[in-house]
Design a protein around this motif. Structure first.
Motif, PDB file in Angstrom:
ATOM      1  N   TYR A  61      15.997  62.587 119.028  1.00  0.00           N
ATOM      2  CA  TYR A  61      15.459  62.426 117.985  1.00  0.00           C
ATOM      3  C   TYR A  61      15.046  61.159 117.702  1.00  0.00           C
ATOM      4  CZ  TYR A  61      15.255  61.777 112.850  1.00  0.00           C
ATOM      5  OH  TYR A  61      14.744  61.255 111.665  1.00  0.00           O
ATOM      6  N   ALA A  62      15.745  60.161 118.053  1.00  0.00           N
ATOM      7  CA  ALA A  62      15.366  58.642 117.673  1.00  0.00           C
ATOM      8  C   ALA A  62      14.505  58.237 118.590  1.00  0.00           C
ATOM      9  CB  ALA A  62      16.445  57.605 118.069  1.00  0.00           C
ATOM     10  N   GLN A  63      14.066  58.707 120.030  1.00  0.00           N
ATOM     11  CA  GLN A  63      13.112  58.540 120.824  1.00  0.00           C
ATOM     12  C   GLN A  63      11.988  59.142 120.256  1.00  0.00           C
ATOM     13  OE1 GLN A  63      14.912  59.850 124.583  1.00  0.00           O
ATOM     14  NE2 GLN A  63      15.590  58.009 125.126  1.00  0.00           N
ATOM     15  N   GLY A  64      12.078  60.608 119.981  1.00  0.00           N
ATOM     16  CA  GLY A  64      10.860  61.230 119.564  1.00  0.00           C
ATOM     17  C   GLY A  64      10.337  60.422 118.266  1.00  0.00           C
ATOM     18  N   ARG A  65      11.107  59.785 117.261  1.00  0.00           N
ATOM     19  CA  ARG A  65      10.430  59.109 116.295  1.00  0.00           C
ATOM     20  C   ARG A  65       9.795  57.944 116.518  1.00  0.00           C
ATOM     21  NH1 ARG A  65      12.818  59.591 111.229  1.00  0.00           N
ATOM     22  NH2 ARG A  65      10.975  58.271 110.858  1.00  0.00           N
ATOM     23  N   ILE A  66      10.584  57.034 117.410  1.00  0.00           N
ATOM     24  CA  ILE A  66       9.907  55.891 117.552  1.00  0.00           C
ATOM     25  C   ILE A  66       8.679  56.038 118.427  1.00  0.00           C
ATOM     26  CG2 ILE A  66      10.318  53.590 118.816  1.00  0.00           C
ATOM     27  CD1 ILE A  66      11.747  53.711 116.399  1.00  0.00           C
ATOM     28  N   ASN A  67       8.481  57.117 119.593  1.00  0.00           N
ATOM     29  CA  ASN A  67       7.397  57.215 120.359  1.00  0.00           C
ATOM     30  C   ASN A  67       6.315  57.906 119.745  1.00  0.00           C
ATOM     31  OD1 ASN A  67       9.337  55.769 122.440  1.00  0.00           O
ATOM     32  ND2 ASN A  67       9.753  57.617 123.330  1.00  0.00           N
ATOM     33  N   LYS A  76       9.734  73.489 112.472  1.00  0.00           N
ATOM     34  CA  LYS A  76       9.251  73.898 113.681  1.00  0.00           C
ATOM     35  C   LYS A  76       9.081  72.806 114.742  1.00  0.00           C
ATOM     36  CE  LYS A  76       5.724  77.061 115.706  1.00  0.00           C
ATOM     37  NZ  LYS A  76       4.445  77.814 115.209  1.00  0.00           N
ATOM     38  N   GLU A  77       8.490  71.762 114.384  1.00  0.00           N
ATOM     39  CA  GLU A  77       8.239  70.675 115.162  1.00  0.00           C
ATOM     40  C   GLU A  77       9.289  69.897 115.744  1.00  0.00           C
ATOM     41  OE1 GLU A  77       5.142  67.130 114.751  1.00  0.00           O
ATOM     42  OE2 GLU A  77       6.969  66.582 113.784  1.00  0.00           O
ATOM     43  N   LEU A  78      10.567  69.880 114.949  1.00  0.00           N
ATOM     44  CA  LEU A  78      11.669  69.317 115.373  1.00  0.00           C
ATOM     45  C   LEU A  78      12.355  70.067 116.464  1.00  0.00           C
ATOM     46  CD1 LEU A  78      13.395  66.688 115.163  1.00  0.00           C
ATOM     47  CD2 LEU A  78      14.607  67.744 113.178  1.00  0.00           C
ATOM     48  N   TYR A 137      10.732  70.400 119.854  1.00  0.00           N
ATOM     49  CA  TYR A 137      10.802  68.986 120.415  1.00  0.00           C
ATOM     50  C   TYR A 137      12.210  69.131 121.132  1.00  0.00           C
ATOM     51  CZ  TYR A 137      11.635  64.164 121.268  1.00  0.00           C
ATOM     52  OH  TYR A 137      12.048  62.806 121.838  1.00  0.00           O
ATOM     53  N   LEU A 138      13.206  69.048 120.118  1.00  0.00           N
ATOM     54  CA  LEU A 138      14.616  69.087 120.893  1.00  0.00           C
ATOM     55  C   LEU A 138      14.766  69.948 121.809  1.00  0.00           C
ATOM     56  CD1 LEU A 138      16.447  68.435 117.465  1.00  0.00           C
ATOM     57  CD2 LEU A 138      15.880  66.701 119.123  1.00  0.00           C
ATOM     58  N   GLY A 149      15.916  71.259 127.056  1.00  0.00           N
ATOM     59  CA  GLY A 149      15.924  72.134 128.213  1.00  0.00           C
ATOM     60  C   GLY A 149      16.663  73.397 128.006  1.00  0.00           C
ATOM     61  N   ALA A 150      16.942  73.577 126.666  1.00  0.00           N
ATOM     62  CA  ALA A 150      17.690  74.882 126.336  1.00  0.00           C
ATOM     63  C   ALA A 150      17.371  75.200 125.127  1.00  0.00           C
ATOM     64  CB  ALA A 150      18.941  74.709 126.805  1.00  0.00           C
TER      65      ALA A 150
END
Length: 493
Positions: A134-140, A334-336, A339-340, A345-346
């Motif tokens: 989650y943090a990586q997705g927010r920062i990136n 839906k996006e979150l 993404y997760l 991978g599951a």
């Protein structure tokens, strides 16, 4: 948990500071008002709720001078003495690790894009792996819809309401302020923070002779020194973390309610509604972020409860707006989830099952007055700690056997947890998971005579969002248990 962030979000841009959050310095000001970008697409909920009625229980404890000068009259000495005692204890007993976490949670993103956002620094509430993702997705920049919704600087939900008016309305001095107007200014503090200009002298009479205060009525509070965050957990660079005790924006502003806690709960409750599967853990982590303001000695326990109430009011307002739900909240969920799941991978349930849950041990096993060690190790303990922080061990100040008082609109917070239930049934879940009436800030009685919109103080969202409910034949629901997976059982056909 270390969140290793490799690069900064390329979409970060400057934003306008439209309202100062008490608790941030001139260099670290945190806006929690609305920006022009937010107002581009109007929604019904863009007319923000007035927080003061929901917070009005404070008026039975303290009567402000009316001059917004942090002076007033104590109306309920025992309650405010407990407020002092718990606040001093938490500040004095927090571990060094907890102090560092408190400094992290105090940080806001700077106008030049440096630093990091409070709504990211609660990431470990999702668990070790999912929190990192989650943090990586927010920062990136991989979660643009979530970021636009939840960030604590100008997010449409994460920065939705301002506490400025409420702080001025109640005008209570902060824990670290000197009670003696003749005391010398702390070295390094601005002139505006000199005791001759701002102090807690109105509280000295209820503090003298207490073990948590000195002979002059100063609450025993230790200032946590500034430091530099070199972990790169939430930014690709080192970040200076400063509690800014001596900045005028902090020392001269009212303590109740906590602005940082309000933004934490706006982000945390919103995140819990986007991921109801992890709601108890996310909410417990959010409560830790609020509690961390006490760790720093810049807020009292009642301020944190007030911040939670403010966050509940704000998030419920957004979720009650059908257009905002459809166009902003549901797409962000839906996006979150997508993404997760792609990064893990599951399916989300499988990712959660194999992850390490959020953990916290703020006082190295010591028990808070009137409470527990507040250690979080799993989902059930997360619910327990969250529930304890709803009231912080305060003695009742009014009747404890009053029936439920669910504020209008609060049921909207359970839409993603119980999508197949009706609003009436969701309200029943909230009613059956509420804490008892009578705690400080409870407005159950006031709501019955039309001066308060129900009692937000009593809501236990972590319990409600982890409830197993039985739908009866007549359509009513009964909560069978809490702390597990949110489940709806229906009558056999």
């Amino acid at each position: 948990m270390a969140l290793n962030i490799s690069r900064r979000n390329p979409r970060l841009r400057r934003f306008l500071v439209v309202t100062a959050v008490v608790g941030a310095s001139a260099a670290l000001l945190a806006p929690i008002g609305v920006t022009p970008a937010q107002a581009a697409d109007p929604y019904v909920s863009d007319t923000r709720p007035d927080l003061v009625p929901a917070l009005s229980g404070y008026s039975s404890l303290w009567q402000t001078s009316g001059l917004n000068d942090l002076h007033g009259t104590v109306k309920d000495a025992p309650t405010l003495q407990w407020n002092d005692r718990v606040t001093s204890w938490i500040n004095q007993h927090a571990t060094k690790s907890q102090q560092f976490r408190a400094l992290q949670n105090a940080a806001y993103l700077n106008s030049d894009g440096s630093g990091y956002d409070q709504s990211i620094s609660i990431a470990d509430g999702l668990g070790s792996t999912l929190g990192t993702l989650y943090a990586q997705g927010r920062i990136n920049g991989d979660l643009p819809k979530v970021a636009a919704l939840i960030n604590s600087s100008n997010g449409t939900a994460g920065a939705y309401v301002s506490t400025s008016n409420a702080k001025a309305a109640f005008s209570y001095p902060r824990p670290f302020l000197n009670a003696d107007p003749t005391a010398s200014k702390v070295e390094g503090d601005t002139d505006a923070c000199a005791p001759s200009k701002v102090n807690s002298s109105s509280l000295a009479p209820i503090r003298k002779g207490k073990s948590w205060a000195d002979a002059k009525g100063n609450l025993k509070i230790t200032r946590v020194p500034a430091t530099v965050d070199t972990t790169h957990s939430f930014a690709s660079t080192n970040v200076t973390l400063d509690p800014i005790y001596g900045e005028s924006g902090l020392c001269t502003g009212g303590s109740y309610p906590s602005g940082h806690t309000t933004t934490a709960y706006q982000a945390g409750i919103t995140l819990a509604t986007l991921l109801p599967e992890l709601a108890p853990q996310i909410l417990a982590r959010t409560s830790e972020a609020g509690n961390n303001r006490i760790v720093l000695g810049v807020h009292y326990a009642l301020d944190i409860i007030g911040g939670r109430i403010s966050g509940e009011v704000a998030t419920a307002s957004r979720w009650s707006d059908a257009a905002f739900r459809k166009e902003v909240l549901n797409p962000a969920r839906k996006e979150l989830v997508s993404y997760l799941e792609s990064k893990c991978g599951a399916r989300l349930a499988a990712c959660i099952a194999k992850d390490t849950s959020y953990v916290n041990n703020p006082y190295a096993g010591a028990k808070i007055p009137g409470g527990t060690t507040q250690q979080v190790t799993d989902r059930k303990s997360a619910l327990k700690v969250y529930t304890e922080r709803l009231s912080y061990g305060f003695a009742p100040v009014s009747a404890t056997t009053l029936s439920a008082s669910v504020p209008k609109g609060a049921e909207a917070l359970l839409r993603t947890t119980f999508p197949t239930l009706t609003n009436r049934q969701r309200r029943q879940v909230l009613a059956q998971t509420e804490i008892a009436s009578g705690h400080p800030l409870d407005t159950t009685i006031s709501s019955r005579i039309g001066t308060a919109p129900g009692s937000w103080q009593r809501l236990n969202l972590a319990a409600a969002m982890s409830a197993t409910v039985q739908v009866r034949a007549d359509g009513s629901v009964k909560v069978l248990s809490v702390g597990g997976k949110a489940t709806v059982r229906r009558p056999a056909r």
